[in-house]
Motif scaffolding. Sequence first.
Motif, PDB file in Angstrom:
ATOM      1  N   UNK A 221       5.303   3.030   9.421  1.00  0.00           N
ATOM      2  CA  UNK A 221       6.633   2.896   8.836  1.00  0.00           C
ATOM      3  C   UNK A 221       6.677   3.488   7.430  1.00  0.00           C
ATOM      4  N   UNK A 222       7.754   4.202   7.143  1.00  0.00           N
ATOM      5  CA  UNK A 222       8.026   4.680   5.792  1.00  0.00           C
ATOM      6  C   UNK A 222       9.142   3.837   5.183  1.00  0.00           C
ATOM      7  N   UNK A 223       9.311   3.944   3.863  1.00  0.00           N
ATOM      8  CA  UNK A 223      10.313   3.110   3.193  1.00  0.00           C
ATOM      9  C   UNK A 223      11.723   3.466   3.656  1.00  0.00           C
ATOM     10  N   UNK A 228       9.830   8.177   2.397  1.00  0.00           N
ATOM     11  CA  UNK A 228       8.665   8.970   2.009  1.00  0.00           C
ATOM     12  C   UNK A 228       7.440   8.119   1.682  1.00  0.00           C
ATOM     13  N   UNK A 229       7.643   6.865   1.316  1.00  0.00           N
ATOM     14  CA  UNK A 229       6.508   6.023   0.923  1.00  0.00           C
ATOM     15  C   UNK A 229       6.030   5.170   2.102  1.00  0.00           C
ATOM     16  N   UNK A 230       4.722   5.145   2.289  1.00  0.00           N
ATOM     17  CA  UNK A 230       4.130   4.390   3.380  1.00  0.00           C
ATOM     18  C   UNK A 230       4.316   2.894   3.136  1.00  0.00           C
ATOM     19  N   UNK A 231       4.652   2.152   4.208  1.00  0.00           N
ATOM     20  CA  UNK A 231       4.807   0.697   4.069  1.00  0.00           C
ATOM     21  C   UNK A 231       3.840  -0.061   4.972  1.00  0.00           C
ATOM     22  N   UNK A 250       1.558  -1.248  -2.437  1.00  0.00           N
ATOM     23  CA  UNK A 250       1.812  -2.454  -3.229  1.00  0.00           C
ATOM     24  C   UNK A 250       2.949  -3.256  -2.609  1.00  0.00           C
ATOM     25  N   UNK A 251       2.877  -4.572  -2.725  1.00  0.00           N
ATOM     26  CA  UNK A 251       3.949  -5.433  -2.240  1.00  0.00           C
ATOM     27  C   UNK A 251       5.200  -5.169  -3.073  1.00  0.00           C
ATOM     28  N   UNK A 252       6.297  -4.847  -2.388  1.00  0.00           N
ATOM     29  CA  UNK A 252       7.494  -4.405  -3.115  1.00  0.00           C
ATOM     30  C   UNK A 252       8.757  -5.124  -2.664  1.00  0.00           C
ATOM     31  N   UNK A 253       8.604  -6.179  -1.864  1.00  0.00           N
ATOM     32  CA  UNK A 253       9.770  -6.895  -1.365  1.00  0.00           C
ATOM     33  C   UNK A 253      10.126  -6.547   0.058  1.00  0.00           C
ATOM     34  N   UNK A 254       9.611  -5.423   0.575  1.00  0.00           N
ATOM     35  CA  UNK A 254       9.876  -5.071   1.967  1.00  0.00           C
ATOM     36  C   UNK A 254       8.608  -5.082   2.813  1.00  0.00           C
ATOM     37  N   UNK A 255       7.466  -5.367   2.192  1.00  0.00           N
ATOM     38  CA  UNK A 255       6.174  -5.373   2.886  1.00  0.00           C
ATOM     39  C   UNK A 255       5.678  -6.802   3.001  1.00  0.00           C
ATOM     40  N   UNK A 256       5.194  -7.157   4.199  1.00  0.00           N
ATOM     41  CA  UNK A 256       4.681  -8.506   4.408  1.00  0.00           C
ATOM     42  C   UNK A 256       3.357  -8.698   3.679  1.00  0.00           C
ATOM     43  N   UNK A 257       3.241  -9.822   3.008  1.00  0.00           N
ATOM     44  CA  UNK A 257       2.005 -10.170   2.287  1.00  0.00           C
ATOM     45  C   UNK A 257       1.008 -10.748   3.292  1.00  0.00           C
ATOM     46  N   UNK A 258       0.304  -9.872   3.988  1.00  0.00           N
ATOM     47  CA  UNK A 258      -0.596 -10.290   5.047  1.00  0.00           C
ATOM     48  C   UNK A 258      -1.783 -11.090   4.533  1.00  0.00           C
ATOM     49  N   UNK A 259      -2.165 -12.125   5.276  1.00  0.00           N
ATOM     50  CA  UNK A 259      -3.336 -12.915   4.917  1.00  0.00           C
ATOM     51  C   UNK A 259      -4.594 -12.072   5.064  1.00  0.00           C
ATOM     52  N   UNK A 260      -4.659 -11.289   6.143  1.00  0.00           N
ATOM     53  CA  UNK A 260      -5.811 -10.402   6.313  1.00  0.00           C
ATOM     54  C   UNK A 260      -5.813  -9.317   5.236  1.00  0.00           C
ATOM     55  N   UNK A 261      -4.640  -8.825   4.872  1.00  0.00           N
ATOM     56  CA  UNK A 261      -4.537  -7.838   3.782  1.00  0.00           C
ATOM     57  C   UNK A 261      -5.156  -8.382   2.510  1.00  0.00           C
ATOM     58  N   UNK A 279       2.090   2.464  -4.789  1.00  0.00           N
ATOM     59  CA  UNK A 279       2.883   3.273  -3.871  1.00  0.00           C
ATOM     60  C   UNK A 279       2.078   4.489  -3.436  1.00  0.00           C
ATOM     61  N   UNK A 280       2.171   4.817  -2.162  1.00  0.00           N
ATOM     62  CA  UNK A 280       1.512   6.013  -1.649  1.00  0.00           C
ATOM     63  C   UNK A 280       2.460   6.697  -0.669  1.00  0.00           C
TER      64      UNK A 280
END
Length: 356
Positions: A221-223, A228-231, A250-261, A279-280
Amino acid sequence: MADTLRIVLSDSKKEKPQANALGFGKYFTDHMFVMDYVIDKGWYDPRIIPFQNISLHPAAKVFHYGQTIFEGLKAYRTSDNRTLLFRPRKNLERLNLSNQRLCIPPVDETMVLEALKELIKIDEEWIPASEGTSLYIRPFVIATEPDLGVSPSTQYKLMIILSPVGAYYAEGVHPVKIYVENQYVRAVRGGTGAAKTAGNYASGLAAQEVAGGKGYAQVLWLDGVENKYVEEVGSMNVFFKINGEVVTPALNGSILNGVTRDSVIQLLKHLNVPVVERSISIDEVQSAYDNGVLEEAFGTGTAAVISPIGELNWRDRQMVINDGRIGEVAQQLYDQLTGIQTGRLDDPFGWTVEVK
């Protein structure tokens, strides 16, 4: 909530499936946990009861406005027959963060964890012992108020169900092929991407079908703003090893804060592997590949733990990573994390919780 946990045991046990036929989420144990909420009473009547269907009014708000959240974690049987949970408090913390985003009242995390332990003890014979297997745990909350008005529900159910699951990789850890999605988006900043809610997963199904039709296992998924930014990758967080450094969005409000992450980031630091959250862009990933410094890529999540990426397809251009083989860092992370989860390795982080 001061209610005492009520326990009603099943008088008929189900036949257990063979360990080599478990799959994922196909079989369920003999009992479940349920707790109810009404606005003038709060959460009440926590109970463990025989596994059963539930009855809901057709106007229950969960059906119409998607007010629901869930979590996923696992229990593992060790070689000396102990039962270990992996970072359950982190999952319950995130459950309440999802509750907050979906206007669902918070639950008592300590009470729910204790109830979960009791549920697992009652159904402990369902925990498979074969290598790579585990007991998957699915807590979830649904809005049950029968009202078609567009507003937060005043009634809810919290439930926890258990499912014995097989090894995610039946023949070992193999890299998967990923299609970079450039039409659909999973989530946007300010939306519900950081919450674990059903709609996030429903919105990904169309892209998944497209990718599957092209022979790819998942989508990257991209933003949703600049595309353009990988999510994320599928329903997992994603990591890239570029020129010796591991990078994750980086966590930006649209990415899940995974426990495994979070566990992977801590473990990389423990192993003295450079890791950065930032951001990448997909263009940066492509450039790293062109320059020969895209060394590894992998997803992280509860089900697979580590899912190595062997190929990315971006605008019909194939990027074969590490000759399609699992990378050294991904393999090390998989071995370390699964070793800690199953009690084979020491747990220097205090992540595991024994059920006893």
